[in-house]
Scaffold this active site. Sequence first.
Site, PDB file in Angstrom:
ATOM      1  N   ASP A   1      14.446   3.693   6.598  1.00 20.58           N
ATOM      2  CA  ASP A   1      13.349   4.087   7.479  1.00 20.58           C
ATOM      3  C   ASP A   1      13.271   3.079   8.620  1.00 20.58           C
ATOM      4  O   ASP A   1      12.324   2.298   8.712  1.00 20.58           O
ATOM      5  CB  ASP A   1      12.032   4.126   6.689  1.00 20.58           C
ATOM      6  CG  ASP A   1      10.872   4.643   7.532  1.00 20.58           C
ATOM      7  OD1 ASP A   1      11.124   5.202   8.626  1.00 20.58           O
ATOM      8  OD2 ASP A   1       9.717   4.484   7.107  1.00 20.58           O
TER       9      ASP A   1
ATOM     10  N   CYS B   1      12.230   8.625  13.533  1.00 22.98           N
ATOM     11  CA  CYS B   1      11.293   9.117  14.550  1.00 22.98           C
ATOM     12  C   CYS B   1      12.008   9.347  15.880  1.00 22.98           C
ATOM     13  O   CYS B   1      11.381   9.729  16.869  1.00 22.98           O
ATOM     14  CB  CYS B   1      10.135   8.143  14.733  1.00 22.98           C
ATOM     15  SG  CYS B   1      10.632   6.513  15.342  1.00 22.98           S
TER      16      CYS B   1
ATOM     17  N   GLN C   1       2.457   4.420   8.477  1.00 23.98           N
ATOM     18  CA  GLN C   1       2.353   5.692   9.196  1.00 23.98           C
ATOM     19  C   GLN C   1       0.884   6.052   9.365  1.00 23.98           C
ATOM     20  O   GLN C   1       0.137   6.161   8.385  1.00 23.98           O
ATOM     21  CB  GLN C   1       3.065   6.805   8.421  1.00 23.98           C
ATOM     22  CG  GLN C   1       4.567   6.612   8.306  1.00 23.98           C
ATOM     23  CD  GLN C   1       5.309   6.951   9.595  1.00 23.98           C
ATOM     24  OE1 GLN C   1       4.710   7.234  10.631  1.00 23.98           O
ATOM     25  NE2 GLN C   1       6.629   6.917   9.522  1.00 23.98           N
TER      26      GLN C   1
ATOM     27  N   ASN D   1       5.888   1.582   1.114  1.00 21.58           N
ATOM     28  CA  ASN D   1       5.480   2.981   1.239  1.00 21.58           C
ATOM     29  C   ASN D   1       6.329   3.907   0.371  1.00 21.58           C
ATOM     30  O   ASN D   1       5.811   4.804  -0.297  1.00 21.58           O
ATOM     31  CB  ASN D   1       5.579   3.398   2.713  1.00 21.58           C
ATOM     32  CG  ASN D   1       4.987   4.753   3.009  1.00 21.58           C
ATOM     33  OD1 ASN D   1       3.893   5.089   2.549  1.00 21.58           O
ATOM     34  ND2 ASN D   1       5.698   5.564   3.784  1.00 21.58           N
TER      35      ASN D   1
ATOM     36  N   GLU E   1      13.228  -6.195   3.714  1.00 23.68           N
ATOM     37  CA  GLU E   1      12.261  -6.179   4.808  1.00 23.68           C
ATOM     38  C   GLU E   1      12.238  -7.558   5.459  1.00 23.68           C
ATOM     39  O   GLU E   1      12.523  -8.578   4.810  1.00 23.68           O
ATOM     40  CB  GLU E   1      10.867  -5.815   4.289  1.00 23.68           C
ATOM     41  CG  GLU E   1       9.752  -5.820   5.327  1.00 23.68           C
ATOM     42  CD  GLU E   1      10.036  -4.932   6.527  1.00 23.68           C
ATOM     43  OE1 GLU E   1      10.078  -5.467   7.652  1.00 23.68           O
ATOM     44  OE2 GLU E   1      10.231  -3.721   6.354  1.00 23.68           O
TER      45      GLU E   1
END
Length: 235
Positions: free
Chosen positions: A166, A192, A76, A108, A123
């Site tokens: 996320d 987002c 970010q 994060n 991931e």
Amino acid sequence: CPAGRDELQPLIPLVRTGSGRVELRTDGTRAVVCAERPIEGIEHLAVDGRAVAGDPTLELTVLGRELRVSPRSFFQANLEVNEQLVQAVVDAMGSCEQVLDLCAGIGNFSVPMARDRRVIAVELEGQATADLAHNAAANGVDIQVHTGRVERFDPTRVAFDGVVLDPPRAGCKGVVEKLVLQRPRRLAYVSCYLPSAVRDLKAAVEAGYHLDEVVIFDMFPDTHHVETLLLLSRG
């Protein structure tokens, strides 16, 4: 550029038409450039993810943890608001003892959460996964890392009572349906793009989960975009 941090401003005149896609990145102190093609006059430059000048790898500080960020790894860009977001996610996991962190990136959320609980992170294989493993070791926390697409991850392979998602703007279609079958107590979804989040979380609501809280973070000042944290619990 009024949206750019001060340390990025000297780089802007050096980025010219014809450079292809260019990212100006900063950890709050050092500024680097990641581009598709070489650019002259850049002190710290990565081209196609590889260092060609200086050191284009950054070191972020998130809630007192040092996190390495390689040229192709996502983070970010609003460093101060990101810390507020991470703190909110850590707090949301409350007394959860084992948390599944999907689309974990460089760690994060995983690295700060792993201080007080067991974390299983998922991931895609690449620089972000390497950063995640490095950051866990460098901060002295044990994170179980699974590589691959979150859509293909089988949540029955691990035990967890909390979930953090996320995903990118497109969301993670079909993932929540599999997660709620394992009946985690808490679910934190960072988005987002709210239409994707609403689509994904419909499965949780239908499974009996309750939307407890929605927190808006002004991650992109002077634009209409926001980062949203949606917190659900098993009702």
